[in-house]
Design an enzyme around this catalytic site. Sequence first.
Site, PDB file in Angstrom:
ATOM      1  N   GLU A  79     -25.335 -14.643  -4.931  1.00 11.39           N
ATOM      2  CA  GLU A  79     -26.556 -14.029  -4.431  1.00 11.39           C
ATOM      3  C   GLU A  79     -27.091 -13.130  -5.537  1.00 11.39           C
ATOM      4  OE1 GLU A  79     -26.227 -13.746   0.396  1.00 11.39           O
ATOM      5  OE2 GLU A  79     -25.404 -12.073  -0.770  1.00 11.39           O
TER       6      GLU A  79
ATOM      7  N   GLU B  94     -21.475 -15.261  10.155  1.00 12.42           N
ATOM      8  CA  GLU B  94     -21.269 -15.571   8.745  1.00 12.42           C
ATOM      9  C   GLU B  94     -20.138 -14.706   8.200  1.00 12.42           C
ATOM     10  OE1 GLU B  94     -23.824 -15.412   4.530  1.00 12.42           O
ATOM     11  OE2 GLU B  94     -24.572 -14.429   6.348  1.00 12.42           O
TER      12      GLU B  94
END
Length: 379
Positions: free
Chosen positions: A240, A157
């Site tokens: 996030e 990622e």
Amino acid sequence: MPRLRHHPRTLRAVSAALLTALAALAAMLTATAPAQADTTVCEEFGSTVIQGRYVVQNNRWGTSATQCVTATDSGFRVTQADGSVPTDGAPKSYPSVFNGCHYTNCSRGTALPARINGISSAPSSISYGYVDNAVYNASYDIWLDPTPRTDGVNRTEIMIWFNRVGPIQPIGSQVGTADVAGRTWEVWSGGNGTNDVLSFVAPSAIGSWSFDVMDFVRETVARGMAGSDWYLTSIQAGFEPWQNGAGLAVNSFSSTVNTGGSQNPGDPNAPGTPAACTVSYATNVWPGGFTANVTVTNNGSAPVDGWRLGFTLPSGQSVVHAWNASVTPSSGAVTATGPADSPRIAAGGSQTFGFQGAYSGSFAQPDAFLLNGTACRTA
């Protein structure tokens, strides 16, 4: 609107006027009405489609508290974000919009998954809307895997932190800085137990930006955290949040993946690719040790100032000492930096440096080089 009087002499003129007025009214309504009604999604993993091609996902996985996102014509906003989680752990969700495939949910007409060395460019544009009364990052995620998978967790990622608010930090530890896509970033590297994570953190908030996703993919390949024969599976932009988050917004998002063609920045050694730089890596090897003599040639029409060559030493290799450049760290993903008295590579010119190294096991050479973030051909 005038009242109609059905006199034979005026009926034709009034009818024409009526049609003109109706046409004007229809045009006004078309101009002022939204292209589609906003859609609110509160289901844990609920999603909807925007722009006829991208997926907006609620993606609430770290808390049982309610979270809702409202999809707009061009992006989304977080309309409810209850609860909080400790800032020294994982965030509570990742509300986002994406191009590609995420846990079998694939966006319409996507070119992903696509093999990295078959992608010529991946231009993207993003505009964020921030709030102050929350703890969160604005995270642009790029997912890579050795296989063209459309389900589950990918191997690597890439996270681009456009902004961070509160006492939070990326996974792993900071391993240095890097210049990628014309900006300087903190670079963090680590793993979360299921995949490797390479994070690029902006020193200050970026509100909007247009860039090529492949600049970050190539940097990741050069650091040994992906291969050029891997696949790009998903490009995502969102947040996030750890605490609160209502009001956060992706104002607009676009992502295109261009495959094929004669130019292939993902593989500078492909036939027909006009390489911006060339690296010659000549070695002398003996049991347990070696020397490398490296020549970097600038094939461009402009000089390269403050030159830095990034590459990854194969497993088991380390740098003992270097000359005509500093090479740090001593193993893994390293960067050779030109000396203070010779920081420029002129257009059409070259610089040479070398180092002595140690190795265990079988000997191999690095398979990719980046000159100030640009992929080089190997001679």
